[in-house]
Design an enzyme around this catalytic site. Sequence first.
Site, PDB file in Angstrom:
ATOM      1  N   GLY A   1       7.578   6.809   1.479  1.00  0.00           N
ATOM      2  CA  GLY A   1       8.483   5.718   1.139  1.00  0.00           C
ATOM      3  C   GLY A   1       9.385   5.320   2.283  1.00  0.00           C
ATOM      4  CE  LYS A   2      10.587  10.266   5.442  1.00  0.00           C
ATOM      5  NZ  LYS A   2      10.202  11.435   6.265  1.00  0.00           N
ATOM      6  CB  VAL A   3       6.972   3.090   7.460  1.00  0.00           C
ATOM      7  CG1 VAL A   3       6.271   1.945   8.161  1.00  0.00           C
ATOM      8  CG2 VAL A   3       7.917   3.804   8.404  1.00  0.00           C
TER       9      VAL A   3
END
Lengths: 346, 346, 346, 346
Positions: free
Chosen positions: C306-308
């Site tokens: 869920g970071k990029v």
Amino acid sequence: MATKPKTNNLKELKKSYLSKEVEHIDITKFNAVPIIEAMGKTAFQAKNLYRASLIFDKMIQDKDCTIILCLAGSLISAGLKKAISELIKNNMIDVIVSTGANLVDQDFFEALGFKHYQGTPFVDDNELRDLHIDRIYDTYIDEDELRICDETVTKIANKLKPLAYSSREFLYEMGKYLEKEGKNIDDSIVYNAYKYNLPLFCPAFSDSSAGFGLVLHQIQKKENSLAIDSVKDFRELTMIKIKSKETGILMIGGGVPKNFTQDIVVAAEVLGYDVPMHKYAVQITVADERDGGLSGSTLKEASSWGKVDQSFEQMVFCEATIAFPLLASYAYHKGSWKKRKPKRFL
Amino acid sequence: MATKPKTNNLKELKKSYLSKEVEHIDITKFNAVPIIEAMGKTAFQAKNLYRASLIFDKMIQDKDCTIILCLAGSLISAGLKKAISELIKNNMIDVIVSTGANLVDQDFFEALGFKHYQGTPFVDDNELRDLHIDRIYDTYIDEDELRICDETVTKIANKLKPLAYSSREFLYEMGKYLEKEGKNIDDSIVYNAYKYNLPLFCPAFSDSSAGFGLVLHQIQKKENSLAIDSVKDFRELTMIKIKSKETGILMIGGGVPKNFTQDIVVAAEVLGYDVPMHKYAVQITVADERDGGLSGSTLKEASSWGKVDQSFEQMVFCEATIAFPLLASYAYHKGSWKKRKPKRFL
Amino acid sequence: MATKPKTNNLKELKKSYLSKEVEHIDITKFNAVPIIEAMGKTAFQAKNLYRASLIFDKMIQDKDCTIILCLAGSLISAGLKKAISELIKNNMIDVIVSTGANLVDQDFFEALGFKHYQGTPFVDDNELRDLHIDRIYDTYIDEDELRICDETVTKIANKLKPLAYSSREFLYEMGKYLEKEGKNIDDSIVYNAYKYNLPLFCPAFSDSSAGFGLVLHQIQKKENSLAIDSVKDFRELTMIKIKSKETGILMIGGGVPKNFTQDIVVAAEVLGYDVPMHKYAVQITVADERDGGLSGSTLKEASSWGKVDQSFEQMVFCEATIAFPLLASYAYHKGSWKKRKPKRFL
Amino acid sequence: MATKPKTNNLKELKKSYLSKEVEHIDITKFNAVPIIEAMGKTAFQAKNLYRASLIFDKMIQDKDCTIILCLAGSLISAGLKKAISELIKNNMIDVIVSTGANLVDQDFFEALGFKHYQGTPFVDDNELRDLHIDRIYDTYIDEDELRICDETVTKIANKLKPLAYSSREFLYEMGKYLEKEGKNIDDSIVYNAYKYNLPLFCPAFSDSSAGFGLVLHQIQKKENSLAIDSVKDFRELTMIKIKSKETGILMIGGGVPKNFTQDIVVAAEVLGYDVPMHKYAVQITVADERDGGLSGSTLKEASSWGKVDQSFEQMVFCEATIAFPLLASYAYHKGSWKKRKPKRFL
């Protein structure tokens, strides 16, 4: 730990460089099954190595499967000769496709009684050149001995009829020569392939010490010289694919052997045969896919070409001197080969 | 071999992804001595791995040598936790310098009772995100469990006095917490470091699950919050260098732990102490020197900085999940550690 | 081409090693737009470099996007300082997260008037050590000058109040120092970040020349010494994420800056904020994913965390000294920055 | 950015995959001199690329130097065809040694009027297989068109006398065929080599689409079929070495072309000629030396074999689609070729 030998006597200096022989690793002497099985429950390349070992064992168990071993890189000089010849002796493989350096400059060379030596990459290459020592990363070769290897190839060629030979046919003659004249043949791949009737292909045969010997042969014999027909190689290997129910490939490194062997699926189709893709495929390499080169191209990519089935394929990104003895020892000690009958195509 | 789970029930789907636990490799259960010794007579990385194993064993035999283990990369999630904790339990290392992910997100996380799972890199990351599954190459983590790990760090921090701590001091508190509240601590690195009084450093501590927990702590506690002082880390580790007669470093991966630990030689000099370079140095990595980065920089380069002696240094270019268990098993079964007294600095 | 200097006079010898300065590449002096656009119609890494350049330009065009530049590796000593400071001066980036070596040992060092020198990796590191020359692949540094850099950090720290600082706060003080005392500050990253109010983070600050200086400071000042609180760094950077509508990250190399910056998305969530993933992400690296390490992990993998976001992400597998000047020159000459307003968070 | 085409109509689906052609980069349209010269004052691979470019220009300036270009990897499908044919047209090279895929599957294929297409590596290879689309990393090929390429080779072979040909001789016939029947020959390497009498070697010729066509030819024509004699290749290339005062090699990738071309120095000696080593040598590759393989072996190692002189050699560790256009554009715009006379050996 590597210190420069100190002497001004060139002969002595050369001798000091060439003092520690490479000794071929014996996969029967240690049992890699426990470590490989433990690695199978971890991650990254350890797990990939486990899966690759499992797939190789599956090939051996599959009675319908012809197993092709592909060799690229400097494997024999690096001590993997015995590990490979055990695969031949124990019916774990049926065909070998290799680069020329492995078979001629290194295996045939050692069978003639010569050796490779342990060295270091941190060395003055100009000095090595002056001493006629050739270097492969951290191993040394006596260049003068290599010249004898070239000449022996010329000698063999000079006695053959001036026809077009496949590399397999010529390598068979080299094995026959070793039977009589070889000095260290027990673990020789060229000799054992001859002895066990295992087809040995070298699709870029001239790209090796054999090339030197054969060029000299052609110059000497002119119209009466033989040719090495690489089309014949491809034809013969394709016929093996056509005669096999299933095929599996175990690849160390990439290069021509990988491409050549993957291609026989398509070649068979071009000839009008409806053959299955390679059912099993394993590759050990340090190359990766980022440059679009064949050596590091994934086996999934090969499946887009209809060459390799995706069900049992595995890349192992690891240098072969570490990964291959582990994989080979695993398969050896699993013992599935004990029930396996060799597939002989000669 | 990897097939997509087939179900529309999200809970079930998640469960099916997280069904096969990573099991930590046990270096005491297989004996790598024969294979490593056989590799020592071959070439390339196999020979480098042998030399690295030999040097690690030399460190253990050297009574004057403080041994520092450096950890970078995702080693714990990849099944190397038990291999590392055996080194602690058997006095084979004296200090650990690590990235935060290994110690907090992975080791502390497992000590709280959570697990890592075997997966595959050939998966739809969008689906994983929807299921709150985090991926590291071919391993999976339950993101919801990671949040509990973060919160536990907050809980620990909230009970401490609002001072500036070194990461070592804070990790000690985490070990103490595990003693009471941990659920799976036998092979935990954080716990065993606490138990055996082995200093555990994490120079970029906030760059981990601990960071999440500590940021929350600072927001909650405002002026009454603690700080993690990375200077204190460096000072403490430098003091260990100063107190040691000789030092040896065993590095898995590069990054901050490698640089930080190499730097203490210079730091000691800056403080006015005349200390020797690291006498022994081994690094297992897949990085190379071509980009000038620290992770792949050679140990010979480090010697130009006066950090590492060239007499006993060895790079091994191999992925750690394969090379480290072999090296650690070699040193374990050589047994030199049986006569070794731990060097305790706390 | 590289020949060993011939002299027995040590001073002269050192001088001859340190005779050819590294000159920083000027991305405004050549226009990479035509070549990058031509590369975009080809394949492999050339095409990846085109897509990365396009995405960076998209970030610049996106009025809502805060752009974070992440720096790992030895970039400044390798001649990329001016390329980076142009990005600051022309509003092409808003935040920098870097390793310490780039900012302190290399950028601050040069701002004090010192230089890096062109060298070769094929050199005797023992001789370099004797001459107090430090080597980074093919560049040389005068170690005695590096000591002055350390001392300057001590001097700056000694004048500050004994509080817990973020690396950003301390780097701001270093920029302020340069304004008065610097000797070569026009293209200094530390100075320009100070001048343009651009936040500059160094999450592992002590892992650098600053570490040496600050350890000395703490030893000298004892209870009256300052601390570098890495939690504060993480908190401040997370706040920037929270205040930004969208974020894009341009990463050279991996390591702590990559992980730290990717993590702020999760950190914001832990603090209760519902923030979007990084909308744009580009990484230039030679690392690959095979070892499960963070540096080479794909941006697709990061999306499982869920970071990029996967819509605009691109890995470019190329060494930074070649790829980064091309990408930066492309974005510079595209000129989208001319309409861009800086996002200032200080 | 890469989205899966949405349609159930297979023909349409295939068409949507094959919609964006690879366009060959034109090194005459952008001037890389300023960027390469700026890179020469920096470090790492940028500096190596500068030195390589300089050495290539030196080869062109040296009136005594025969320049041999070695090609391995998928370079033509990746858009480098025009860059290479410019080198032929402008007398910047005298001989080419290549893998078969570049010359037959890709260059000859395009000369017949077919195209390569831009794609992505993130795609379902099973779907591609069903659609008869072959993938090379991020490029696509229509497999049905490749079959026409194979057949054309059969057609050419069927008209030739049943002798033993070198690959050079057969490739000459392919060039002649293109002159009459080709549809897109302006930048074809096979055609231009024919037109400009530049010898074109393919030491593993059967390891390509040509292999498929020639196997079919041998099956069809039986005793009246031709052979491809790889010894003849080696002999011819060695004769070129013997006839040249000096030689320089520009290598893209490694593999058989690299080894084959380095070996002619030794082959000439075996034939009794006292020839100099290759005076200049440049290699662009992503392979490294750690696995002891030939592709990544350093040119210094080659000098221990007496193949390559150390005075003007340079490895550039960079993917070819980025590095080669820059190097070629540099040499083109330097213009040293304007005064150069071609060395013709046919």
